[in-house]
Motif scaffolding. Structure first.
Motif, PDB file in Angstrom:
ATOM      1  N   VAL A   1      78.090   3.248   9.873  1.00  0.00           N
ATOM      2  CA  VAL A   1      78.164   2.194  10.891  1.00  0.00           C
ATOM      3  C   VAL A   1      77.426   0.876  10.202  1.00  0.00           C
ATOM      4  N   GLN A   2      76.130   1.043  10.199  1.00  0.00           N
ATOM      5  CA  GLN A   2      75.109   0.081   9.726  1.00  0.00           C
ATOM      6  C   GLN A   2      75.479  -0.179   8.199  1.00  0.00           C
ATOM      7  N   GLN A   3      75.842   0.424   7.459  1.00  0.00           N
ATOM      8  CA  GLN A   3      76.330  -0.035   5.974  1.00  0.00           C
ATOM      9  C   GLN A   3      77.470  -0.952   6.122  1.00  0.00           C
ATOM     10  N   GLU A   4      78.311  -0.593   6.863  1.00  0.00           N
ATOM     11  CA  GLU A   4      79.478  -1.397   7.085  1.00  0.00           C
ATOM     12  C   GLU A   4      78.977  -2.813   7.661  1.00  0.00           C
ATOM     13  N   GLN A   5      77.993  -2.891   8.361  1.00  0.00           N
ATOM     14  CA  GLN A   5      77.567  -4.233   8.980  1.00  0.00           C
ATOM     15  C   GLN A   5      76.835  -4.942   7.999  1.00  0.00           C
ATOM     16  N   LEU A   6      76.137  -4.330   7.175  1.00  0.00           N
ATOM     17  CA  LEU A   6      75.250  -4.904   6.032  1.00  0.00           C
ATOM     18  C   LEU A   6      76.152  -5.392   5.160  1.00  0.00           C
ATOM     19  N   ASP A   7      77.178  -4.768   4.684  1.00  0.00           N
ATOM     20  CA  ASP A   7      78.107  -5.379   3.885  1.00  0.00           C
ATOM     21  C   ASP A   7      79.097  -6.520   4.392  1.00  0.00           C
ATOM     22  N   LEU A   8      79.168  -6.667   5.659  1.00  0.00           N
ATOM     23  CA  LEU A   8      79.885  -7.631   6.147  1.00  0.00           C
ATOM     24  C   LEU A   8      78.850  -8.873   6.286  1.00  0.00           C
ATOM     25  N   PHE A   9      77.435  -8.782   6.555  1.00  0.00           N
ATOM     26  CA  PHE A   9      76.416  -9.743   6.374  1.00  0.00           C
ATOM     27  C   PHE A   9      76.353 -10.293   5.265  1.00  0.00           C
ATOM     28  N   HIS A  10      76.440  -9.380   4.193  1.00  0.00           N
ATOM     29  CA  HIS A  10      76.555  -9.948   2.772  1.00  0.00           C
ATOM     30  C   HIS A  10      77.645 -10.866   2.558  1.00  0.00           C
TER      31      HIS A  10
END
Length: 389
Positions: A125-134
């Motif tokens: 879940v957090q990895q997907e958020q980090l990639d979206l933030f990127h």
């Protein structure tokens, strides 16, 4: 901590107008001294359990300090990759062990097991958020991964690489360069360009890379994770080649509305203040950005430049680019809320699970308030190591 901070002329403009970044250069102006963080009270270590299934993991190395006959009982996991960094590496390496992947779990979220305890999850879940933030950062920088004037780098380091998305993309842009990303969590993908490698390492420990071996070092959103920022900057300087560049990218932990549409007593303002207070209690800071240029100057960097960019939250801006950024950033913030809040509020601030669950719900509700013309900022600071040092 406080300092007199220069701001973009766009930030003084009316809400909804297109944002033009301002460039800052290092000057003799002295920011307020950063007081040493108080010794934090012991924080309970998140519990560990074994994952129900073992997912395929990429090949990594673990940085081992061999400068004082360091001994280890790590055993090989069967990987053929005994070392990814060649004979010029400043550290001995060993295959990734199961202990590094024996993650901590808390309230249904997964956290790192290796290195300094970090209160932001590392699960899918957090990895997907980090990639979206990127993606949000790339939109704001018009597709650029960095702003430093880099030419033909041969070795690039991404400190605190997270999902590895920045390292992978910069490796595609510079196929002749060797790119290494390090992190306390081995969460990066299997399929990466051949010039990319990852290392499990804690950047709060001594950096073991060979001195003067990298052309470019990049770090992004390391706030709330770095224990000693001046030392962090010195480590980057130490392993850069003469003439090499270091770039820091940090988003600010704030909720701002130029038109006052977000009241000071709103839960969103309370949220960022609580996060800042919590990380200060454990010896970290959410507000490194005002001081990074000064720390770089004190370390010996030259040609230092700093820029601030607005990152809208929501579709309120009139400018179509800002509106697109705001739309993606709203989804990003909604996805990030629980991960940013859960462990920090319960483990550091000592709040109950039911209270925190309601707080998260209220934060998300207010993030979706269409009358709030809010944003936070993205600070990019870069500098060069002198050719002769």
């Amino acid at each position: 901590m406080s300092t007199v901070e220069k701001s973009s002329s766009a930030e003084a403009g009316k809400a909804g107008e297109s944002q033009a970044p301002a460039v800052e250069t290092a000057s003799s102006q002295q920011p307020a001294a950063v007081a040493p963080a108080p010794t934090p009270a012991p924080i309970p270590v998140l519990g560990t359990t074994s994952p129900t299934s073992a997912a395929l993991e990429p090949n990594y190395t673990i940085a081992i300090d061999d400068t004082e006959n360091f001994q280890t009982d790590y055993t090989s996991s069967g990987s053929d990759y005994d070392s990814l960094y060649g004979s010029d590496s400043g550290s001995a390496t060993t295959s990734l062990t199961e202990s590094v992947k024996n993650y901590r779990y808390h309230n249904g979220r997964r956290y790192n097991a290796y290195g300094t305890q970090y209160f932001i999850p590392n699960d899918d879940v957090q990895q997907e958020q980090l990639d979206l933030f990127h993606h949000v950062f790339l939109l704001r920088l018009q597709g650029k991964l960095f702003l430093a004037p880099i030419e033909n780098p041969q070795k690039i380091m991404d400190v605190g690489t997270g999902t590895g998305i920045w390292a992978i993309q910069v490796a595609e842009d510079f196929p002749e360069a060797a790119v290494m990303g390090n992190d306390v969590s081995p969460i990066q993908p299997n399929w990466v360009p051949p010039n990319v490698s990852f290392e499990v390492d804690d950047f709060n420990e001594p950096w073991l890379q060979t001195p003067e071996s990298y052309d470019f070092i990049h770090s992004r959103d390391c706030h709330a994770a770095v224990s000693n920022w001046p030392e962090f900057v010195k480590n980057a300087f130490h392993i850069l080649k003469p003439g090499g560049w270091y770039e820091s990218q940090e988003h600010t932990v704030e909720i701002t509305a130029d038109d006052g549409s977000v009241p000071e007593d709103n839960i969103l303002k309370d949220w960022v203040r609580d996060l800042s207070d919590a990380f200060e209690r454990i010896g970290k800071t959410c507000h490194a950005h005002p001081y990074i240029d000064k720390w770089m100057e004190e370390t010996g960097f030259i040609n230092i430049k700093k820029q601030y960019f607005k990152l809208p939250i929501g579709t309120w801006p009139k400018d179509p680019i800002d509106k697109e950024i705001g739309a993606f950033n709203l989804v990003n913030m909604l996805d990030a809320t629980e991960g940013f809040t859960n462990a920090v509020y319960t483990r550091v601030l000592g709040r109950g699970n039911e209270e925190v669950a309601q707080t998260i719900k209220d934060i998300r509700k207010n993030l979706k308030n269409k009358s709030f013309h809010m944003y936070f900022r993205f600070c990019v600071t870069y500098g060069q190591k002198p050719e002769e040092h």
